[in-house]
Design a protein around this motif. Structure first.
Motif, PDB file in Angstrom:
ATOM      1  N   PHE A 355       0.830  -1.212   0.000  1.00  0.00           N
ATOM      2  CA  PHE A 355       0.000   0.000   0.000  1.00  0.00           C
ATOM      3  C   PHE A 355       0.862   1.259   0.000  1.00  0.00           C
ATOM      4  O   PHE A 355       0.641   2.182  -0.789  1.00  0.00           O
ATOM      5  N   ALA A 407      -4.948   4.649  -4.093  1.00  0.00           N
ATOM      6  CA  ALA A 407      -4.393   3.541  -3.311  1.00  0.00           C
ATOM      7  C   ALA A 407      -5.455   2.898  -2.421  1.00  0.00           C
ATOM      8  O   ALA A 407      -5.510   1.666  -2.289  1.00  0.00           O
ATOM      9  N   ILE A 411      -6.883  -1.126  -2.778  1.00  0.00           N
ATOM     10  CA  ILE A 411      -6.832  -2.158  -1.727  1.00  0.00           C
ATOM     11  C   ILE A 411      -8.239  -2.550  -1.286  1.00  0.00           C
ATOM     12  O   ILE A 411      -8.493  -3.719  -0.959  1.00  0.00           O
ATOM     13  N   TYR A 420      -4.832  -8.603  -3.938  1.00  0.00           N
ATOM     14  CA  TYR A 420      -4.191  -7.286  -3.858  1.00  0.00           C
ATOM     15  C   TYR A 420      -2.702  -7.378  -4.165  1.00  0.00           C
ATOM     16  O   TYR A 420      -2.160  -6.585  -4.923  1.00  0.00           O
TER      17      TYR A 420
END
Length: 545
Positions: A355, A407, A411, A420
């Motif tokens: 992430f 972002a 996710i 992911y």
């Protein structure tokens, strides 16, 4: 008198009134005809205890028997369906994850093989080879297609009377390479003949030896086609099979059951080259991080001297945030690599690293966009004066707000389905093969590259027509030139770097792309230091002073 003679010569019936075989004498083999819509016969032997044993039912529907008589034509037809000419069509069909057409074709062939009644069948077509034979003892090399498939069943397991083997030359054109971990696997390849093996009994110990089709691939997986995977869609499954050896172009697998088998393999990078790539990457990232730290220190030291007007101020705000974003992204890259190298990979930690890597790499590109828009604003709208707080608000909203939104959405959409991060090689980075989550980085990044290039074309056109001094305020001339030069170099450099990054995903067996990407990726920090800071005349004059 006649009745006595008849009684004297009447046979002694031991087995009486059986619902299928009727009556029979001791040791007599009774033959019974099948139903009117069937062909074949049923046989049994009468025992002394009055029961029938060794019951054999060879009755087959007439329709199926007619199909057997046309088995050669059937296999020819199936061969056409699995040919190279049909590969593209099957590729289209396999993209539909609600239909199991490819699995259905294999299932049909397997079902028909169950009805072979002859003790010996040997049919060879250009694409499919069928062999049924009787066995008594150990079975070795029962089916040998140009020595490409070898089946070894020890004597202790040969408790069956017949074995049917069907080898497909080109079933890899039909069946997708999806395995039990992913219905959309685009990394693995079916790299051996597909062989179907059936016996009229059970086996818990069988060895297969496959000649690999493409020796540039590695990481073999011993698999069978599981018709029940993904809700009946079907896929390759490794349960009950294990890899024994992989050498000299031959893969040996051991399984504890029978069905349709093959091997899956993935692109191969030699161990020596992999070490070299890791060396280039880690040393390069270390150099890049060092350059970024130097860049930030220099900017801090000369800040007051080089931010005399709004354009210069915003230029340095942009370059500082570009350097900061790449530095943090590199730090998280190192953390993600450490997590990936751990044998017991922490998936939540890997997702966290992914992430932040995604977020800060996106922030790098969006701050590049901020620089591009600043350049366009100061050359097209020469006499417009936006306040510094307004420019900062817009810049930070675009530089960090947009990457954060992308972002988070990425996710949120892919993590619930465990798609992911990359699952095929354990790397902490966005998934490509199943969910294509990597596009959430590639599309924004390359879009920004295109936008900045268009901005450069517009600005260059205006400068060539009117001169730099005519399109900017006099005190902003140096800042505009530095921004233009920085964008002209960094934009295509970053675009090329991450274009190569996409290439490593789409063509993972292209070693040249891996090497060039590793080199370009390691130079990003150095380019920012040189072209973003050191080549700025005002920065150099401050340092000289």
């Amino acid at each position: 008198m006649i009745s006595q003679i008849l009684f004297h010569f009447s046979p002694e019936l031991t087995c009486l009134n059986d619902t299928i075989y009727g009556n029979g004498q001791v040791d007599e083999k009774v033959v019974v005809y099948c139903k009117p819509d069937e062909v074949g016969e049923k046989t049994a032997i009468c025992n002394k205890n009055g029961t029938f044993s060794d019951r054999v039912d060879n009755c087959v529907l007439k329709e199926i028997d007619n199909l057997f008589s046309l088995s050669q034509n059937f296999l020819d037809t199936a061969g056409v369906l699995t040919s190279n000419a049909a590969k593209a069509s099957w590729g289209v069909l396999n993209t539909n994850l609600t239909k199991n057409d490819s699995s259905g074709l294999l299932g049909t062939v397997e079902t028909i093989s169950n009805f072979l009644t002859d003790d010996f069948v040997d049919i060879a077509t250009p694409s499919i080879f069928l062999n049924k034979t009787t066995v008594n003892n150990s079975v070795n090399n029962l089916f040998n297609l140009n020595s490409s498939v070898l089946i070894d069943i020890p004597a202790s397991e040969a408790s069956f009377s017949s074995i049917t083997i069907i080898t497909f030359e080109s079933l890899d054109n039909v069946l997708p390479a999806r395995n039990s971990s992913s219905p959309n696997n685009r990394v693995n390849t079916i790299n051996g003949k597909v062989v179907l093996v059936k016996v009229n009994g059970t086996i818990k110990n069988v060895t297969f030896r496959f000649d690999v089709l493409n020796k540039t691939l590695a990481n073999p997986q011993c698999v069978f086609w599981n018709f029940n995977l993904f809700g009946g869609l079907g896929g390759w499954d490794g349960e009950g099979c294990e890899l024994q050896s992989d050498k000299n172009g031959t893969v040996t697998c051991h399984c504890n059951h029978l069905t349709s088998f093959s091997i899956l393999m993935s692109p191969f990078i030699p161990a020596v080259l992999r070490v070299a790539l890791d060396f280039i990457t880690y040393i390069g990232v270390g150099i890049s991080m060092g350059c970024l730290v130097v860049c930030l220190i220099i900017e801090m030291l000369v800040w007051n001297a080089v931010t005399g007007n709004n354009t210069s101020y915003m230029r340095h705000v942009s370059i500082v945030n570009i350097a900061f974003s790449l530095l943090i992204a590199d730090i998280w890259f190192i953390i993600g690599a450490a997590i990936s190298d751990n044998e017991n990979k922490d998936l939540p930690a890997c997702s966290t690293a992914t992430f932040f890597i995604h977020f800060f790499y996106l922030a790098l590109f969006f701050w590049m966009l901020v620089s591009g828009l600043l350049l366009l604003y100061r050359t097209v709208m020469v006499f417009s004066h936006m306040s510094k707080p307004a420019m900062l608000a817009i810049s930070f909203s675009l530089g960090y707000g947009a990457p954060l939104i992308i972002a988070v959405i990425t996710i949120a959409v892919t993590a619930p389905g465990k798609q992911y991060i990359r699952g095929n090689d354990g790397v902490c980075w966005l998934n490509w093969t199943e969910s294509m989550a990597l596009l959430a980085f590639v599309i924004p990044a390359l879009t920004i590259v295109v936008i900045n290039l268009l901005i450069l074309i517009v600005v260059l056109f205006k400068m060539l027509r009117r001169g730099v001094g005519d399109v900017t305020q006099p005190d902003e001339k140096n800042a505009v030139v530095v921004i233009a030069r920085c964008l002209a170099i960094l934009t295509p450099f970053f675009g090329t770097t991450w274009g190569l990054g996409v290439g490593t995903m789409t063509t993972p067996n292209n070693l040249g792309i891996h090497i060039v990407f590793a080199i370009f990726n390691s130079l990003q920090g150095l380019f920012i230091l040189v072209f973003g800071t050191l080549l700025d005349k005002k920065v150099c004059s401050c340092h000289t002073y």
